[in-house]
Motif scaffolding. Structure first.
Motif, PDB file in Angstrom:
ATOM      1  N   SER A 170       0.839  -1.213   0.000  1.00 36.29           N
ATOM      2  CA  SER A 170       0.000   0.000   0.000  1.00 36.29           C
ATOM      3  C   SER A 170       0.863   1.247   0.000  1.00 36.29           C
ATOM      4  O   SER A 170       0.595   2.204  -0.747  1.00 36.29           O
ATOM      5  CB  SER A 170      -0.923   0.010   1.217  1.00 36.29           C
ATOM      6  OG  SER A 170      -1.922  -0.960   1.087  1.00 36.29           O
ATOM      7  N   VAL A 171       1.900   1.269   0.824  1.00 35.01           N
ATOM      8  CA  VAL A 171       2.803   2.429   0.871  1.00 35.01           C
ATOM      9  C   VAL A 171       3.461   2.619  -0.496  1.00 35.01           C
ATOM     10  O   VAL A 171       3.539   3.740  -1.016  1.00 35.01           O
ATOM     11  CB  VAL A 171       3.854   2.278   1.989  1.00 35.01           C
ATOM     12  CG1 VAL A 171       4.888   3.397   1.925  1.00 35.01           C
ATOM     13  CG2 VAL A 171       3.173   2.255   3.357  1.00 35.01           C
ATOM     14  N   LYS A 172       3.919   1.533  -1.109  1.00 39.86           N
ATOM     15  CA  LYS A 172       4.508   1.614  -2.451  1.00 39.86           C
ATOM     16  C   LYS A 172       3.518   2.215  -3.439  1.00 39.86           C
ATOM     17  O   LYS A 172       3.877   3.075  -4.255  1.00 39.86           O
ATOM     18  CB  LYS A 172       4.947   0.231  -2.931  1.00 39.86           C
ATOM     19  CG  LYS A 172       6.156  -0.305  -2.232  1.00 39.86           C
ATOM     20  CD  LYS A 172       6.491  -1.704  -2.743  1.00 39.86           C
ATOM     21  CE  LYS A 172       7.671  -2.260  -1.974  1.00 39.86           C
ATOM     22  NZ  LYS A 172       8.060  -3.600  -2.408  1.00 39.86           N
ATOM     23  N   ASN A 173       2.261   1.757  -3.373  1.00 36.49           N
ATOM     24  CA  ASN A 173       1.236   2.274  -4.288  1.00 36.49           C
ATOM     25  C   ASN A 173       0.991   3.758  -4.071  1.00 36.49           C
ATOM     26  O   ASN A 173       0.776   4.505  -5.035  1.00 36.49           O
ATOM     27  CB  ASN A 173      -0.055   1.488  -4.131  1.00 36.49           C
ATOM     28  CG  ASN A 173       0.048   0.080  -4.669  1.00 36.49           C
ATOM     29  OD1 ASN A 173       0.944  -0.240  -5.449  1.00 36.49           O
ATOM     30  ND2 ASN A 173      -0.848  -0.781  -4.247  1.00 36.49           N
ATOM     31  N   TRP A 174       0.992   4.209  -2.822  1.00 34.84           N
ATOM     32  CA  TRP A 174       0.803   5.635  -2.536  1.00 34.84           C
ATOM     33  C   TRP A 174       1.959   6.458  -3.110  1.00 34.84           C
ATOM     34  O   TRP A 174       1.768   7.573  -3.559  1.00 34.84           O
ATOM     35  CB  TRP A 174       0.715   5.892  -1.037  1.00 34.84           C
ATOM     36  CG  TRP A 174      -0.399   5.196  -0.337  1.00 34.84           C
ATOM     37  CD1 TRP A 174      -1.565   4.727  -0.884  1.00 34.84           C
ATOM     38  CD2 TRP A 174      -0.466   4.881   1.048  1.00 34.84           C
ATOM     39  NE1 TRP A 174      -2.342   4.133   0.080  1.00 34.84           N
ATOM     40  CE2 TRP A 174      -1.694   4.215   1.277  1.00 34.84           C
ATOM     41  CE3 TRP A 174       0.380   5.082   2.127  1.00 34.84           C
ATOM     42  CZ2 TRP A 174      -2.077   3.772   2.540  1.00 34.84           C
ATOM     43  CZ3 TRP A 174       0.000   4.634   3.376  1.00 34.84           C
ATOM     44  CH2 TRP A 174      -1.216   3.991   3.583  1.00 34.84           C
ATOM     45  N   GLU A 175       3.159   5.882  -3.058  1.00 34.02           N
ATOM     46  CA  GLU A 175       4.340   6.618  -3.494  1.00 34.02           C
ATOM     47  C   GLU A 175       4.563   6.568  -5.002  1.00 34.02           C
ATOM     48  O   GLU A 175       5.311   7.382  -5.528  1.00 34.02           O
ATOM     49  CB  GLU A 175       5.580   6.093  -2.768  1.00 34.02           C
ATOM     50  CG  GLU A 175       5.560   6.442  -1.292  1.00 34.02           C
ATOM     51  CD  GLU A 175       6.786   5.983  -0.552  1.00 34.02           C
ATOM     52  OE1 GLU A 175       7.659   5.301  -1.142  1.00 34.02           O
ATOM     53  OE2 GLU A 175       6.895   6.303   0.651  1.00 34.02           O
ATOM     54  N   ASN A 176       3.932   5.634  -5.689  1.00 31.69           N
ATOM     55  CA  ASN A 176       4.088   5.607  -7.146  1.00 31.69           C
ATOM     56  C   ASN A 176       2.825   6.093  -7.862  1.00 31.69           C
ATOM     57  O   ASN A 176       2.750   6.042  -9.083  1.00 31.69           O
ATOM     58  CB  ASN A 176       4.540   4.228  -7.642  1.00 31.69           C
ATOM     59  CG  ASN A 176       3.531   3.148  -7.396  1.00 31.69           C
ATOM     60  OD1 ASN A 176       2.330   3.400  -7.361  1.00 31.69           O
ATOM     61  ND2 ASN A 176       4.000   1.928  -7.228  1.00 31.69           N
ATOM     62  N   GLY A 177       1.850   6.549  -7.097  1.00 27.28           N
ATOM     63  CA  GLY A 177       0.657   7.148  -7.685  1.00 27.28           C
ATOM     64  C   GLY A 177      -0.422   6.172  -8.109  1.00 27.28           C
ATOM     65  O   GLY A 177      -1.393   6.574  -8.741  1.00 27.28           O
ATOM     66  N   ARG A 178      -0.294   4.902  -7.752  1.00 23.87           N
ATOM     67  CA  ARG A 178      -1.315   3.917  -8.138  1.00 23.87           C
ATOM     68  C   ARG A 178      -2.569   4.013  -7.289  1.00 23.87           C
ATOM     69  O   ARG A 178      -3.644   3.601  -7.708  1.00 23.87           O
ATOM     70  CB  ARG A 178      -0.744   2.507  -8.047  1.00 23.87           C
ATOM     71  CG  ARG A 178       0.226   2.200  -9.142  1.00 23.87           C
ATOM     72  CD  ARG A 178       0.550   0.717  -9.186  1.00 23.87           C
ATOM     73  NE  ARG A 178       1.617   0.495 -10.141  1.00 23.87           N
ATOM     74  CZ  ARG A 178       2.728  -0.149  -9.883  1.00 23.87           C
ATOM     75  NH1 ARG A 178       2.931  -0.674  -8.691  1.00 23.87           N
ATOM     76  NH2 ARG A 178       3.646  -0.291 -10.805  1.00 23.87           N
ATOM     77  N   SER A 179      -2.412   4.511  -6.055  1.00 20.91           N
ATOM     78  CA  SER A 179      -3.575   4.670  -5.180  1.00 20.91           C
ATOM     79  C   SER A 179      -3.295   5.802  -4.196  1.00 20.91           C
ATOM     80  O   SER A 179      -2.183   6.320  -4.130  1.00 20.91           O
ATOM     81  CB  SER A 179      -3.881   3.364  -4.428  1.00 20.91           C
ATOM     82  OG  SER A 179      -2.844   3.060  -3.521  1.00 20.91           O
ATOM     83  N   GLU A 180      -4.321   6.166  -3.463  1.00 18.14           N
ATOM     84  CA  GLU A 180      -4.234   7.234  -2.457  1.00 18.14           C
ATOM     85  C   GLU A 180      -4.676   6.672  -1.117  1.00 18.14           C
ATOM     86  O   GLU A 180      -5.605   5.871  -1.054  1.00 18.14           O
ATOM     87  CB  GLU A 180      -5.168   8.392  -2.830  1.00 18.14           C
ATOM     88  CG  GLU A 180      -4.787   9.105  -4.115  1.00 18.14           C
ATOM     89  CD  GLU A 180      -3.543   9.951  -3.972  1.00 18.14           C
ATOM     90  OE1 GLU A 180      -3.335  10.536  -2.890  1.00 18.14           O
ATOM     91  OE2 GLU A 180      -2.773  10.007  -4.939  1.00 18.14           O
ATOM     92  N   PRO A 181      -4.025   7.099  -0.036  1.00 14.78           N
ATOM     93  CA  PRO A 181      -4.496   6.652   1.278  1.00 14.78           C
ATOM     94  C   PRO A 181      -5.866   7.244   1.584  1.00 14.78           C
ATOM     95  O   PRO A 181      -6.194   8.338   1.124  1.00 14.78           O
ATOM     96  CB  PRO A 181      -3.431   7.185   2.243  1.00 14.78           C
ATOM     97  CG  PRO A 181      -2.764   8.292   1.511  1.00 14.78           C
ATOM     98  CD  PRO A 181      -2.882   7.990   0.059  1.00 14.78           C
TER      99      PRO A 181
END
Length: 69
Positions: A51-62
């Motif tokens: 999840s953190v990786k996704n937040w940092e690469n723009g795939r998802s938002e917290p």
């Protein structure tokens, strides 16, 4: 020139807005600058490293409550 009261009111207005996250790449930069790994951040937020990786690469938002944290 703005008065001290006006300046404080402006800052209060900013603080009352919805939280806004920096862009994904900046999120990673800030985390790294603080010396925090993705795994440690994930553990602190009770989520997964992915999840953190996704937040940092723009795939998802917290989402709340992690967004607020």
């Amino acid at each position: 020139m703005a008065s001290e009261e006006e300046l404080f009111a402006s800052v209060d207005a900013l603080l009352n807005e919805e939280p806004q996250l920096p862009p994904p790449a900046e999120r990673a930069r800030l985390r790294e600058a603080a010396g925090i790994t993705q795994a440690r951040l994930a553990a602190a937020l009770k989520t997964t490293t992915q999840s953190v990786k996704n937040w940092e690469n723009g795939r998802s938002e917290p989402k709340s409550p992690r967004l607020d944290a």
